[in-house]
Motif scaffolding. Structure first.
Motif, short mmCIF file in Angstrom:
data_model
loop_
_atom_site.label_atom_id
_atom_site.label_comp_id
_atom_site.label_asym_id
_atom_site.label_seq_id
_atom_site.Cartn_x
_atom_site.Cartn_y
_atom_site.Cartn_z
N VAL A 333 15.90 52.20 18.55
CA VAL A 333 15.79 50.90 19.22
C VAL A 333 17.11 50.16 19.02
O VAL A 333 17.58 50.01 17.88
CB VAL A 333 14.62 50.07 18.66
N VAL A 334 17.71 49.72 20.12
CA VAL A 334 19.01 49.03 20.08
C VAL A 334 18.84 47.68 20.78
O VAL A 334 18.51 47.63 21.97
CB VAL A 334 20.12 49.85 20.76
N LEU A 335 19.07 46.59 20.05
CA LEU A 335 18.88 45.23 20.57
C LEU A 335 20.14 44.40 20.32
O LEU A 335 20.76 44.53 19.25
CB LEU A 335 17.70 44.54 19.89
N ASN A 336 20.52 43.57 21.27
CA ASN A 336 21.62 42.61 21.07
C ASN A 336 22.83 43.27 20.41
O ASN A 336 23.34 42.81 19.38
CB ASN A 336 21.14 41.44 20.19
N THR A 337 23.28 44.34 21.03
CA THR A 337 24.33 45.15 20.42
C THR A 337 25.40 45.50 21.45
O THR A 337 25.10 45.78 22.61
CB THR A 337 23.74 46.44 19.82
N TYR A 338 26.66 45.47 21.00
CA TYR A 338 27.76 46.00 21.81
C TYR A 338 28.26 47.28 21.14
O TYR A 338 28.83 47.25 20.06
CB TYR A 338 28.89 44.99 21.95
N MET A 339 28.01 48.39 21.80
CA MET A 339 28.44 49.71 21.32
C MET A 339 29.62 50.15 22.18
O MET A 339 29.48 50.36 23.38
CB MET A 339 27.27 50.70 21.46
N MET A 340 30.80 50.27 21.58
CA MET A 340 32.01 50.52 22.36
C MET A 340 32.12 51.94 22.90
O MET A 340 32.81 52.18 23.87
CB MET A 340 33.25 50.19 21.53
N GLY A 341 31.44 52.89 22.25
CA GLY A 341 31.47 54.25 22.75
C GLY A 341 32.47 55.14 22.02
O GLY A 341 32.91 54.82 20.90
N ASN A 342 32.84 56.23 22.66
CA ASN A 342 33.67 57.25 22.01
C ASN A 342 34.84 57.66 22.89
O ASN A 342 34.78 57.56 24.11
CB ASN A 342 32.82 58.48 21.69
N GLY A 361 27.99 58.58 17.51
CA GLY A 361 26.96 57.78 18.15
C GLY A 361 25.88 57.35 17.17
O GLY A 361 26.07 57.32 15.95
N ILE A 362 24.71 57.02 17.72
CA ILE A 362 23.56 56.57 16.93
C ILE A 362 22.54 57.69 16.83
O ILE A 362 22.20 58.32 17.85
CB ILE A 362 22.92 55.33 17.59
N ASP A 374 32.11 49.69 16.76
CA ASP A 374 33.44 50.02 17.28
C ASP A 374 33.49 51.48 17.72
O ASP A 374 32.53 52.23 17.59
CB ASP A 374 34.51 49.72 16.22
N LYS A 375 34.63 51.90 18.23
CA LYS A 375 34.80 53.24 18.78
C LYS A 375 34.59 54.33 17.71
O LYS A 375 34.92 54.17 16.54
CB LYS A 375 36.22 53.40 19.35
N ASN A 376 34.04 55.46 18.17
CA ASN A 376 34.00 56.72 17.40
C ASN A 376 33.26 56.59 16.07
O ASN A 376 33.65 57.21 15.07
CB ASN A 376 35.43 57.23 17.15
N CYS A 377 32.19 55.80 16.05
CA CYS A 377 31.39 55.67 14.83
C CYS A 377 30.28 56.72 14.79
O CYS A 377 29.81 57.19 15.82
CB CYS A 377 30.78 54.28 14.75
N LYS A 409 32.97 49.41 11.55
CA LYS A 409 34.40 49.62 11.76
C LYS A 409 34.68 50.90 12.56
O LYS A 409 33.89 51.85 12.53
CB LYS A 409 35.12 49.67 10.42
N LYS A 410 35.80 50.91 13.22
CA LYS A 410 36.20 52.05 14.03
C LYS A 410 36.21 53.33 13.20
O LYS A 410 36.79 53.39 12.12
CB LYS A 410 37.59 51.81 14.64
N GLY A 411 35.53 54.36 13.71
CA GLY A 411 35.51 55.64 13.04
C GLY A 411 34.64 55.71 11.79
O GLY A 411 34.65 56.73 11.08
#
Length: 421
Positions: A333-342, A361-362, A374-377, A409-411
């Motif tokens: 479940v993902v709410l009120n989130t900005y996921m930057m992607g990969n 990803g998640i 952030d990216k690539n997490c 944080k990124k990565g």
């Protein structure tokens, strides 16, 4: 077609400490927004939509990713004089110092600008979200016979103390200016704004940090080495000696200077009628990636923006922006989130060969709320992140909490079963 009268100069900003950790290894203009763009795409797109296609971007901190993005994105015809170039702070015979402010950045780069033929210099910020008709602003500058024009935006009393405020006469010529006034001075700084702005309590005209200078005047002003900043020095010192026009803009505009403003600006894109409209005729340009369509299986989506190339098996995603190449596992479940992607995909072969335990990803059965990823997490299975005002500001190696927003944080790698709440 190119507007050959205008040269655009985009200020990349300083170290971007208020946007840390998003600016830990990238400059502010390179911060990803809206799932597929970078902040710098906004002013560049506003310029291109106005046929202004000679553009310099000034930066000095962490400029590698910004350079790469601009090189990969903005290509013009070999037979055109159009360009988008990054100018990083450099040592020259005239100066061996970092940029000391917005005006000093322009001063130190003047030898690059003057190699071009132009009548007006358009100076923009690299960390604002807006969609302005710059062509109209230039036309009003010419019609008023101004030497300087400043884009202005009506703001309320709460925000007014954080901006440079100005007052105008009935011809929109600026007569007075004050930088970030104290609250007790505000009653003397109300301006004549539209009825719509009055109804919202936005009675103060704030400088947006968007300027037009006539070429000869800019050259003259830049000869004073003691003035380092446009808002604090150049503008207050110029309005009584040089005709300065106020171009009033009442559309959506936000200065993305903090994690909180960045977070709200991105989540605002999920509104039914977003204040910043990515679906208008005036396009926002970015790197034209060749990505597959997104694939979504068994997910309830509500007020969600999903970029290209995502693989989503989540149970529910609500009021969130999901960036390029994102992967979200089952029952999450993902709410009120900005996921930057990969930046890339992980192949099954690589996962098996390297025995990767936590994928990009998640993972499965996660709960993520009030978060920037952030990216690539890599977020493992069964992770619970519950952001909110109940959380204190802290920083670890993998995340930081600011104003209740959890920033991964990124990565970063978040182990399986981690709980942040």
């Amino acid at each position: 077609m190119i507007n050959n009268k205008v040269l655009s100069i985009i200020l990349g900003g300083g170290q971007g400490s208020r946007l840390y950790p998003l600016t830990a290894d990238r400059s502010k203009p390179a911060v990803p927004i809206a799932g597929k763009y970078r902040l710098v795409d906004i002013p560049i797109s506003n310029c291109i939509n106005a046929d202004i296609k000679r553009i310099y971007v000034l930066t000095q901190f962490n400029s590698a990713s910004l350079n790469r993005h601009i090189k990969n994105t903005y290509h013009f015809s070999f037979f055109s004089s159009a360009f988008v170039d990054v100018l990083a702070a450099e040592q020259t015979m005239q100066s061996d110092k970092w940029f000391q402010g917005t005006a000093d950045a322009v001063r130190q780069s003047m030898h690059h600008f003057l190699s071009n033929d132009f009548k007006y210099a358009l100076i923009l910020s690299g960390d604002q979200l807006y969609n302005m008709d710059l062509e109209d602003m230039i036309a009003k500058h010419e019609e008023s016979n101004a030497e300087i024009s400043i884009a202005t935006h009506p703001v309320n009393a709460k925000d007014a103390t954080g901006f440079g405020l100005l007052k105008t006469n009935d011809q929109n010529i600026i007569t007075s200016f004050i930088e970030k006034p104290a609250a007790d001075l505000l009653p003397d700084w109300t301006s004549d704004v539209s009825d719509e702005m009055k109804a919202e309590g936005r009675n103060y005209l704030a400088s947006m940090g968007i300027y037009i200078f006539n070429r000869d005047l800019l050259i003259k002003l830049m000869q004073n080495p003691d003035t380092n900043d446009f808002g604090k020095e150049i503008i207050p010192q110029s309005i009584h000696n040089h005709k300065t026009y106020s171009y009033q803009y009442e559309g959506y505009w936000t200065d993305i200077g903090t994690i909180d403003s960045f977070f709200e600006a991105n989540l605002g894109l999920t509104d039914d009628i977003p204040k910043f409209n990515l679906y208008a005729d005036d396009r926002v340009y970015t790197n034209a990636r060749i990505l597959p369509t997104s694939k979504i299986s068994g997910t309830l989506l509500n007020k969600t923006v999903i970029a290209d190339g995502c693989i989503v098996h989540a149970a529910k995603i609500e009021r969130s922006v999901i960036g390029i190449r994102s992967r979200i596992g089952k029952e999450s479940v993902v709410l009120n989130t900005y996921m930057m992607g990969n930046d890339s995909y992980e192949s099954l072969e690589r996962i098996e060969k390297e025995n990767i335990q936590i994928l990009l990803g998640i993972g499965d059965r996660c709960y993520i709320n009030n978060c920037i990823i952030d990216k690539n997490c890599r977020i493992g299975d069964d992770v619970k992140i519950e952001g909110g005002k109940h959380l204190k500001d802290i920083e670890t190696d993998s995340y930081q909490i600011k104003d209740g927003i959890v920033v991964i944080k990124k990565g970063a790698i978040i182990p399986k079963g981690t709980i942040i709440k």
